[in-house]
Design an enzyme around this catalytic site. Sequence first.
Site, mmCIF file in Angstrom:
data_model
loop_
_atom_site.group_PDB
_atom_site.id
_atom_site.type_symbol
_atom_site.label_atom_id
_atom_site.label_comp_id
_atom_site.label_asym_id
_atom_site.label_seq_id
_atom_site.Cartn_x
_atom_site.Cartn_y
_atom_site.Cartn_z
ATOM 1 N N LEU B 246 -1.933 8.252 2.730
ATOM 2 C CA LEU B 246 -2.299 7.119 1.983
ATOM 3 C C LEU B 246 -1.356 5.953 1.586
ATOM 4 C CD1 LEU B 246 -4.623 6.368 -0.250
ATOM 5 C CD2 LEU B 246 -3.317 7.849 -1.812
ATOM 6 N N ASP B 247 -1.866 4.867 1.623
ATOM 7 C CA ASP B 247 -0.787 3.803 1.197
ATOM 8 C C ASP B 247 0.449 3.705 2.086
ATOM 9 O OD1 ASP B 247 -2.824 3.030 -0.605
ATOM 10 O OD2 ASP B 247 -1.357 3.660 -2.308
#
Lengths: 303, 303, 303, 303
Positions: B246-247
């Site tokens: 994520l991210d």
Amino acid sequence: MPPTLEARAPAPATTRGAGHRLASLTVRGKDRPGIVAAVGSVLGEHGANIVSLDQYSDDPLGGAFFQRTVFGLDHLTAVLPAIEDGLRRRLAADFELEFALRDLSVPQRVAIFASKSDHCLLDLLWRHRRGQLPVTVAMVISNHPDTAEEVRSFGIPFFHVPSCGPDKSAAEAEHLRLLRGNVDFVVLARYMQILSADLIEQLGVPIINIHHSFLPAFVGAGPYARAKERGVKLVGATAHYVTADLDEGPIIEQDVVRISHADSAADLRRRGADVERAVLTRAVQWHSEDRVLRHGNHTIVFA
Amino acid sequence: MPPTLEARAPAPATTRGAGHRLASLTVRGKDRPGIVAAVGSVLGEHGANIVSLDQYSDDPLGGAFFQRTVFGLDHLTAVLPAIEDGLRRRLAADFELEFALRDLSVPQRVAIFASKSDHCLLDLLWRHRRGQLPVTVAMVISNHPDTAEEVRSFGIPFFHVPSCGPDKSAAEAEHLRLLRGNVDFVVLARYMQILSADLIEQLGVPIINIHHSFLPAFVGAGPYARAKERGVKLVGATAHYVTADLDEGPIIEQDVVRISHADSAADLRRRGADVERAVLTRAVQWHSEDRVLRHGNHTIVFA
Amino acid sequence: MPPTLEARAPAPATTRGAGHRLASLTVRGKDRPGIVAAVGSVLGEHGANIVSLDQYSDDPLGGAFFQRTVFGLDHLTAVLPAIEDGLRRRLAADFELEFALRDLSVPQRVAIFASKSDHCLLDLLWRHRRGQLPVTVAMVISNHPDTAEEVRSFGIPFFHVPSCGPDKSAAEAEHLRLLRGNVDFVVLARYMQILSADLIEQLGVPIINIHHSFLPAFVGAGPYARAKERGVKLVGATAHYVTADLDEGPIIEQDVVRISHADSAADLRRRGADVERAVLTRAVQWHSEDRVLRHGNHTIVFA
Amino acid sequence: MPPTLEARAPAPATTRGAGHRLASLTVRGKDRPGIVAAVGSVLGEHGANIVSLDQYSDDPLGGAFFQRTVFGLDHLTAVLPAIEDGLRRRLAADFELEFALRDLSVPQRVAIFASKSDHCLLDLLWRHRRGQLPVTVAMVISNHPDTAEEVRSFGIPFFHVPSCGPDKSAAEAEHLRLLRGNVDFVVLARYMQILSADLIEQLGVPIINIHHSFLPAFVGAGPYARAKERGVKLVGATAHYVTADLDEGPIIEQDVVRISHADSAADLRRRGADVERAVLTRAVQWHSEDRVLRHGNHTIVFA
């Protein structure tokens, strides 16, 4: 169970000074010792809390004085007339200053003029819908019907006022009929017609315009093609108040964006449009918050 | 009679390479002498005019090689298979390179995911309508119904796929059903739900996300409130490809905007939103023009 | 024991292409199919590794073609004449292109002209000392003696050539005597005298100048005072090649910095000086790396 | 006879408020109605002309209040004690506010710490020599002897205080001996040693540091190499006050510069150095003009 992004989103923040009502006070005139104390004491006498205060003097020895104060007050509407009265006695009488006092919870009313290009118009309408522009958009006036449906989908009245020939008197009469008494300022959001000096005077409200800017400047026809030919590395935009002297009124805001040899004239125009909407939005925002004070042919911007 | 502003407007410029059809060729692999000549000779044999060529090698002595070429050709559709065949024989066989060839007149198909925030979504739809984004927006998918009417006013299908609980399997099954075979890439335009690693893998197309960025970074809840508390002077945004981490996928584009102590946490979020839409738009534009090449956990951007 | 900051400092990185010698090749002329392949095959025949390649065509159908290639090669000095010969046969004969080939390990020789202001001069000398500018600073020439000691502390010859009256012939004769055969280009680092068209022609090398830029432009005396009076929100600088047409030669680089009403004319000049040195440094850097190609009155910058 | 460029140069401008002496007054404490009036009336009683006034309240209902006032006065030195006395009676007694009053014609004394890198150090010394930094550079202290000659050529004392091992007590004792009573603040201009919490406390003056910043942050060794590997598109710098918590003190200023995949780790470090010197210079300028007020772990910057 993993947290969702939404769960991690920040809680809505309250803006500064929420909780009680806010007003803005702008003061201008010849600088003299004692003005700050005078303003402060009038506000203090009525229990106003000063939220922010910006001041500028272009020459402390008798130059021009500019001040913007935002203050909060319970029962603002009730007390405002008394504050105005106090300021008139102290500032106008003792110091020969001009001042303007405004309840910030009452949004200014604006008319937006547009033509075919919608980039500036839509950015203003979007932000307005999101509650980011403290104005009431009273109407959109355009010399083309193209954006009517889009504008009305925002719940905003749209008026088509054709204006193409050299004689603008009929169009301008219609403008006056629509605007007079209904708006506090006007925004030309890529409106491609010149307003006559007569209309500007009769309207009697500030008018904000946006136009492209280059270094060096290219006056006249086809600026983007000429900027391309000249190989400029920046294109920009300038927001300014409209005066009878076209494109020469007091500058509110400017910005530029970097371009390269690989950008076509069409690319330049597209990049320029991005700067235009950003610059115009900032100018409208600042004007609607009473942050822009005109002085001669320039502005003081307490941004 | 004074000229109107409209009369002074530039004539529409033609973009580069208009007149015949354009294709893009991206090449990547281990750097070795002779690649440029090999690419050039295959294109030359078919009479292709190279419009632009960008190349990067992270180490000319056996590092990784990246090239993006845009070329024009009459009868492009007819000749493209022969070029592809020639490239396969020369590049794939002699140099063990990967390449991708694409007719630029066939826009890539994109699905946009959104939640309640509309700033990124609307900027993409509006640029698409103006012909500035060379994509076909196949659909908008949202876990909230709020933007349905607005999206559909652009003539684009809107699908409401609720997704709020911890179990996303039903929502993701619906996502797959809508997307599979229908899109070439996906844009998360402030979509506030995490896509599962499983969905990412099954989709099998690039996914672009946008998120806020700070210096220093504020991981976890309430980043704007914490940025405000910490007194940062810049807020920014990062567009990146989505990976299972994520991210943390390869960064495509970043930018920042200046803030001050006088900005509230709400102001920060609003300024951040402006950067987000600008950064995401650039990332989508570059991706849709085949300007972004992924390599490991970073990107080569021929912007 | 806590680690010191020094212990945490990054290890020196090697620049791209180190390990063997690099050369640059710039090509220009009328665009035609096959140029890229021709360049690539000549370089390939000699075993050159292409490190980077940038290309631009202002119209692929018979427009102007520009290319910059950097390549590495063992025994570069020995092989370069053969490459030059090959290029001459292929490019000049088959395509009527001009090209320039240069061993990047041989820095270009530059003379810097200055007057009293030292901000541009010192930034160039200091970057040169740090090994960031791939040039040999052959000399500094000034019409004022003020910076002599400082310049010489960098180990660089300083020549004071007074030039104040209307008749510059004596000064320019001295300039020619000092420069001819000794420099590959000249930088005017806030040199406040105009070079005659005659001197420009006789020198026969590129001359880079820096000057302030505004939106709108303020031609003539006292630009900062007038920019202040006009309330501009940006001040900038432009680096350009000098032609007989003062301040109007091809632009290499431009930039701006934001100012406000609170900045005095002196502040504007100081902020302007910061932009001037940054812009001039970039222009000199790019020129010295053969990244700037002149074409008519504009430039192609492969930065 | 054509005018020379020199003849066209602007006449030296006077800075605002020249003509009589200026003082700065900073006030902070709990916000309450009446503060502005109280400050204004004390200044007014002594005939002070307020040149500029900035104010910020983080919550007008009992939040923290910050104000910076610059005022001019004839016979400033003679009258300042009386003003101080008046402020103490009004502000300290009635409002429990802290304030600081300073004659701006008396520059603050600064010591600059440096190591081997000279980019931040030289930029400060150059600007100081040009009269752009209103400070007295009392001394430069370095743990390396490399910059001694250069620093002394500016007429500034240079002290070499080696500090390399884990035990910094000897070095820090020497630091204290040199600094105590001699400086009003300290600037760490890429000083690559950590100051002990003990030294920070004993010095008792503000210390400004500069360090690189990335989005995302790269904590630990080799940040530029890791930023390169991660493909970040921006590198930045942060100037902050030093606290016992390394690199975590209140931020004064930040900025970034754009980079691309073609920049090597060495390029990143060089671009980073450019941002570092620009950011540190602004922070020192603002601090030396009393524009920066610390509050908790952040700053109010009236820039």
